[in-house]
Scaffold this motif. Sequence first.
Motif, PDB file in Angstrom:
ATOM      1  N   ARG A  65       0.827  -1.210   0.000  1.00 27.99           N
ATOM      2  CA  ARG A  65       0.000   0.000   0.000  1.00 27.99           C
ATOM      3  C   ARG A  65       0.859   1.256   0.000  1.00 27.99           C
ATOM      4  O   ARG A  65       0.649   2.173  -0.795  1.00 27.99           O
ATOM      5  N   LYS A  66       1.864   1.308   0.893  1.00 27.34           N
ATOM      6  CA  LYS A  66       2.704   2.500   0.986  1.00 27.34           C
ATOM      7  C   LYS A  66       3.600   2.645  -0.238  1.00 27.34           C
ATOM      8  O   LYS A  66       3.911   3.757  -0.666  1.00 27.34           O
ATOM      9  N   ARG A  67       3.990   1.545  -0.806  1.00 26.56           N
ATOM     10  CA  ARG A  67       4.882   1.593  -1.968  1.00 26.56           C
ATOM     11  C   ARG A  67       4.139   1.970  -3.248  1.00 26.56           C
ATOM     12  O   ARG A  67       4.685   2.654  -4.114  1.00 26.56           O
ATOM     13  N   PHE A  68       2.887   1.564  -3.370  1.00 22.06           N
ATOM     14  CA  PHE A  68       2.215   1.644  -4.668  1.00 22.06           C
ATOM     15  C   PHE A  68       1.168   2.760  -4.764  1.00 22.06           C
ATOM     16  O   PHE A  68       1.135   3.495  -5.743  1.00 22.06           O
ATOM     17  N   LEU A  69       0.283   2.867  -3.760  1.00 18.55           N
ATOM     18  CA  LEU A  69      -0.842   3.789  -3.897  1.00 18.55           C
ATOM     19  C   LEU A  69      -0.403   5.241  -3.815  1.00 18.55           C
ATOM     20  O   LEU A  69       0.472   5.588  -3.018  1.00 18.55           O
ATOM     21  N   PRO A  70      -1.004   6.117  -4.606  1.00 16.58           N
ATOM     22  CA  PRO A  70      -0.691   7.552  -4.529  1.00 16.58           C
ATOM     23  C   PRO A  70      -1.243   8.144  -3.237  1.00 16.58           C
ATOM     24  O   PRO A  70      -2.001   7.509  -2.522  1.00 16.58           O
ATOM     25  N   GLN A  71      -0.828   9.362  -2.940  1.00 16.00           N
ATOM     26  CA  GLN A  71      -1.305  10.038  -1.735  1.00 16.00           C
ATOM     27  C   GLN A  71      -2.108  11.259  -2.140  1.00 16.00           C
ATOM     28  O   GLN A  71      -1.612  12.149  -2.802  1.00 16.00           O
ATOM     29  N   GLY A  72      -3.362  11.272  -1.719  1.00 21.72           N
ATOM     30  CA  GLY A  72      -4.260  12.358  -2.096  1.00 21.72           C
ATOM     31  C   GLY A  72      -4.601  13.266  -0.941  1.00 21.72           C
ATOM     32  O   GLY A  72      -3.948  13.259   0.098  1.00 21.72           O
ATOM     33  N   SER A  73      -5.650  14.043  -1.121  1.00 21.44           N
ATOM     34  CA  SER A  73      -5.983  15.079  -0.146  1.00 21.44           C
ATOM     35  C   SER A  73      -6.873  14.570   0.980  1.00 21.44           C
ATOM     36  O   SER A  73      -6.887  15.151   2.061  1.00 21.44           O
ATOM     37  N   ARG A  74      -7.636  13.522   0.747  1.00 22.81           N
ATOM     38  CA  ARG A  74      -8.524  13.013   1.800  1.00 22.81           C
ATOM     39  C   ARG A  74      -7.739  12.189   2.810  1.00 22.81           C
ATOM     40  O   ARG A  74      -6.879  11.396   2.437  1.00 22.81           O
ATOM     41  N   SER A  75      -8.045  12.366   4.087  1.00 25.32           N
ATOM     42  CA  SER A  75      -7.362  11.592   5.119  1.00 25.32           C
ATOM     43  C   SER A  75      -8.256  11.508   6.345  1.00 25.32           C
ATOM     44  O   SER A  75      -9.217  12.262   6.491  1.00 25.32           O
ATOM     45  N   TYR A  76      -7.905  10.610   7.231  1.00 25.36           N
ATOM     46  CA  TYR A  76      -8.651  10.439   8.468  1.00 25.36           C
ATOM     47  C   TYR A  76      -8.402  11.609   9.407  1.00 25.36           C
ATOM     48  O   TYR A  76      -7.268  12.068   9.563  1.00 25.36           O
ATOM     49  N   LEU A  77      -9.461  12.108  10.048  1.00 24.95           N
ATOM     50  CA  LEU A  77      -9.355  13.117  11.087  1.00 24.95           C
ATOM     51  C   LEU A  77     -10.252  12.701  12.245  1.00 24.95           C
ATOM     52  O   LEU A  77     -11.422  12.375  12.035  1.00 24.95           O
ATOM     53  N   PRO A  78      -9.750  12.711  13.475  1.00 24.73           N
ATOM     54  CA  PRO A  78     -10.576  12.332  14.613  1.00 24.73           C
ATOM     55  C   PRO A  78     -11.833  13.191  14.724  1.00 24.73           C
ATOM     56  O   PRO A  78     -11.788  14.409  14.529  1.00 24.73           O
ATOM     57  N   LEU A  79     -12.935  12.541  15.003  1.00 24.17           N
ATOM     58  CA  LEU A  79     -14.258  13.142  15.174  1.00 24.17           C
ATOM     59  C   LEU A  79     -14.835  13.723  13.886  1.00 24.17           C
ATOM     60  O   LEU A  79     -15.995  14.131  13.852  1.00 24.17           O
ATOM     61  N   ARG A  80     -14.057  13.754  12.825  1.00 26.60           N
ATOM     62  CA  ARG A  80     -14.565  14.262  11.547  1.00 26.60           C
ATOM     63  C   ARG A  80     -14.795  13.149  10.536  1.00 26.60           C
ATOM     64  O   ARG A  80     -15.447  13.349   9.530  1.00 26.60           O
ATOM     65  N   GLN A  81     -14.192  11.987  10.814  1.00 23.26           N
ATOM     66  CA  GLN A  81     -14.402  10.843   9.942  1.00 23.26           C
ATOM     67  C   GLN A  81     -15.812  10.315  10.142  1.00 23.26           C
ATOM     68  O   GLN A  81     -16.239  10.069  11.258  1.00 23.26           O
ATOM     69  N   HIS A  82     -16.554  10.162   9.046  1.00 23.90           N
ATOM     70  CA  HIS A  82     -17.897   9.607   9.145  1.00 23.90           C
ATOM     71  C   HIS A  82     -17.833   8.215   9.765  1.00 23.90           C
ATOM     72  O   HIS A  82     -16.980   7.397   9.420  1.00 23.90           O
ATOM     73  N   THR A  83     -18.742   7.944  10.671  1.00 16.61           N
ATOM     74  CA  THR A  83     -18.842   6.594  11.207  1.00 16.61           C
ATOM     75  C   THR A  83     -19.632   5.726  10.234  1.00 16.61           C
ATOM     76  O   THR A  83     -20.342   6.232   9.357  1.00 16.61           O
ATOM     77  N   ALA A  84     -19.505   4.412  10.407  1.00 14.12           N
ATOM     78  CA  ALA A  84     -20.255   3.488   9.559  1.00 14.12           C
ATOM     79  C   ALA A  84     -21.747   3.754   9.673  1.00 14.12           C
ATOM     80  O   ALA A  84     -22.479   3.726   8.672  1.00 14.12           O
ATOM     81  N   GLN A  85     -22.226   4.038  10.883  1.00 14.84           N
ATOM     82  CA  GLN A  85     -23.663   4.276  11.071  1.00 14.84           C
ATOM     83  C   GLN A  85     -24.119   5.558  10.374  1.00 14.84           C
ATOM     84  O   GLN A  85     -25.213   5.616   9.801  1.00 14.84           O
ATOM     85  N   GLN A  86     -23.283   6.586  10.396  1.00 11.63           N
ATOM     86  CA  GLN A  86     -23.630   7.820   9.687  1.00 11.63           C
ATOM     87  C   GLN A  86     -23.746   7.584   8.188  1.00 11.63           C
ATOM     88  O   GLN A  86     -24.680   8.060   7.529  1.00 11.63           O
ATOM     89  N   VAL A  87     -22.778   6.850   7.638  1.00 13.60           N
ATOM     90  CA  VAL A  87     -22.800   6.552   6.204  1.00 13.60           C
ATOM     91  C   VAL A  87     -24.043   5.741   5.849  1.00 13.60           C
ATOM     92  O   VAL A  87     -24.733   6.023   4.858  1.00 13.60           O
ATOM     93  N   LEU A  88     -24.347   4.737   6.660  1.00 16.25           N
ATOM     94  CA  LEU A  88     -25.521   3.902   6.388  1.00 16.25           C
ATOM     95  C   LEU A  88     -26.806   4.716   6.426  1.00 16.25           C
ATOM     96  O   LEU A  88     -27.662   4.587   5.540  1.00 16.25           O
ATOM     97  N   ILE A  89     -26.939   5.554   7.433  1.00 12.87           N
ATOM     98  CA  ILE A  89     -28.151   6.370   7.540  1.00 12.87           C
ATOM     99  C   ILE A  89     -28.283   7.297   6.332  1.00 12.87           C
ATOM    100  O   ILE A  89     -29.345   7.404   5.709  1.00 12.87           O
TER     101      ILE A  89
END
Length: 831
Positions: A94-118
């Motif tokens: 993953r670290k060797r191959f995939l590019p690095q973009g602008s989206r990333s994990y942020l605490p309390l700002r990452q959608h939870t699975a339940q939020q996405v499902l709803i």
Amino acid sequence: MLWQNNSWLAITLIIGIFVVFGDDFYTVEGKPYRILMDTDVDTDDFFGLLYLLKLNRSEFKLEGNTTAGYCRYRQAIPVGLRGRLDIDSNFGIRKRFLPQGSRSYLPLRQHTAQQVLIDKVSAGPITIIMTGAHTNIAIFLMKNPHLRKNIEHIYVMGGGVRYRNPTGCCPQNASTSCQPRQCGDPGNLNTGYTSNPYAEFNIFGDPFAAYQVFHSGIPVTLVPLDATNTIPISEKFYEVFEQSQSTYEAQYCFQSLKMVRDTWLDDRFYMSYFMWDSFTSGVAVSIMRNSHKNNGQNEFAEMEYMNVTVVTSNKPYGISDGSNPFFDRRIVPKFNLKKGGVHSGHVQTGLRDPFCIVKNGKGKCKDGYTEEVNSSDAVRILVATKAKPSQDAGSKLNREFYQSFLDVLNHSQHSGRFNFTTQFPYYKEVFYKPKFGAKKLGKPVVFDMDMSAGDFLALFYLLKVPVEVINLKAIIVSPTGWANAATIDAVYDLLHMMGRDDITVGLGDVFAMNQSDPHVTSVGDCKYAKAIPQGSGGFLDSDTLYGLARDMPRSPRRYTAENSVKYGAPRDTDHPELRQPLALEIWDSIAQTLDPGSKITILTNGPLTNLANIISSRENSTSLIQDVYVVGGHISLDYKDTGNVFSIPSNKYAEFNMFLDPSAANRVFKSALNITLIPLGIQRKVSSFPSVLRSLHLTNRTPETGFARHLLSRLYRLQRTHHRYSHMDTFLGEILGAVVLAHDYSSLNPMFKVKSIRVFAEGVESKDGQILVDGKQGKLVKVLDNLDAMAYYNIFAYRLGNKKQSAVIGSFDEQRRIWRTKPKNKTGILT
């Protein structure tokens, strides 16, 4: 299928960067089929996800992705090498191959699975494809019954109905000494088949959740082991795939598959690895495409209706034995369950649950078994029974889905824009190693860290201390602490940032002492590890350094599963020289190259697992150790002076590092080592966010002060924002050991007391990890009792702000600019 872990961020990378999303398209009949995938992020989940992303978006539109993962059943999943560690990093690819973009994990700002499902289910009719445990969907259905009507269909990869496991069988001409293992079992729990030969990993991950999904009233189609067993990664398919890599996504999938094959434990890969999740994606979209037909007709699998239920407990039903959390010690059963019903029996408590073990026979527990029954408890579902053969008589591949999978991955539509090296046209691997010249290096130091946020700040400090004072020889990391083993990549990145690619990093044991399974060492008890939260304020945040790990420069070093026969691997991989060294190997190397008369000073900032292993397994190791500084432990002064293991309410006086491996701590404190203890009480005295941030603000600005301010500001904000982060100041005290070790005593004014102490380690959850002052059986250690707190903050800030031994490259953004700029030749002209 198979593993649940914290590497779901790779999904964000794939969806948000690796594949180019198009606009919304519509078929002549209307909108495309909306799909949501719930996955456990194993390698084959990537295959299924990329297959969906490559389809015609006027026909199929992937709306979102959710991931899942409780300790009771999660014990079946391997944790270290060839387990979560490899999957979290996708073997290092993953670290060797995939590019690095602008989206990333942020605490309390990452959608939870339940939020996405709803959000997604509320928007209208949708189909759900599940390739992991059923936790997310079951919780959603129980909390949002009014939205069930919008879920048109659920496709499930998991379970085994009429399956008979082909692995572990003895050959026909085998000697009488051959003992069949899983041969003929209905399930595939290769780590726990002696107690439960019935369950499949995904269903076993949360049997009660699976029962809720199957019995929800929503149409369910099951793609079980019965069917996936008929579409293995055959040698012929592998060969054709190797020649069919015209897109980045095909390359990524093949490289991942190759690493799985190269690291497989035996020579039966082609008979043991199947197209679990990608085949499920193919069957699902083919059924949707042929929705005007009956009985689930599709291109890829033969189908049959069966009466199935999910077993969630074991006979005898209705008798309380303390194992069932839905009934035991409850006046009213949870979820309105019936006391004498099929959910009220014994619930498997662990892989070696004595109840489940049958002497000289197969285990009897069935938790997670998708059993075919004719009782009123059954539900009628559509089940895939086997893969359809290829319709092309001239094809090299004998399954219809083989060709579809390769065609879809290699199709030019919706293809990835780039991989990491093509994202940056002037990318170049650079290793930074210092030149000490004639400098006389200071005392040799080994830093043992568990990769918590405070440990990274302590590492910054150690790297800023003049090399004439401290010669940091190596880092050994302990995954038994506040981070999973894959966080080792962040350690490499920090060292690269500071120009210290010469410092070796060793990976320690992933289980506390005596907690790994004696029969299958890759799995074990989570008796102590369960104390650390999985999500907010726990592993997820530590693994991402609270969302800031991606801001550090990317090191050319990384965790990788690459290995060779020389070091115990089943076969040589393509790059065996890139293998990840282990903690004990690093120790051996240091011990062998140590200057005559020199001794090693050790700083431990986590559980004492690594140090206990060193003194237990390496003869005369204590004679090579000058001093040990232990950051951890709590010496309680009265009943109000409690510890910090907030997640185990019964244990009031332990500190996390001691609790997470009390046996290791007990062994270390019984040894002849010269120990200085920096306990929780004194750590708390220097755990003021405003004070340390104020000191950092007043010092010189360097890349390391900038990063420290950013990290500490985020921890402070989280602590003030959400109750789950109330323990953030714990990490501030972890810097103290590095400062004390470096002997910055001019204004610190430390005061020490000698006390005779021992660590409680008798397997009692409410007491394990507690430090007792014991004049008869304890060990004399030097305990830091007091210091000048303001001087400490100023010393830390001054050291990080010193321009000497500062970062050689400040951030990933700086790297990005370098890798996108054409280098100049010697005359200063762009070449």
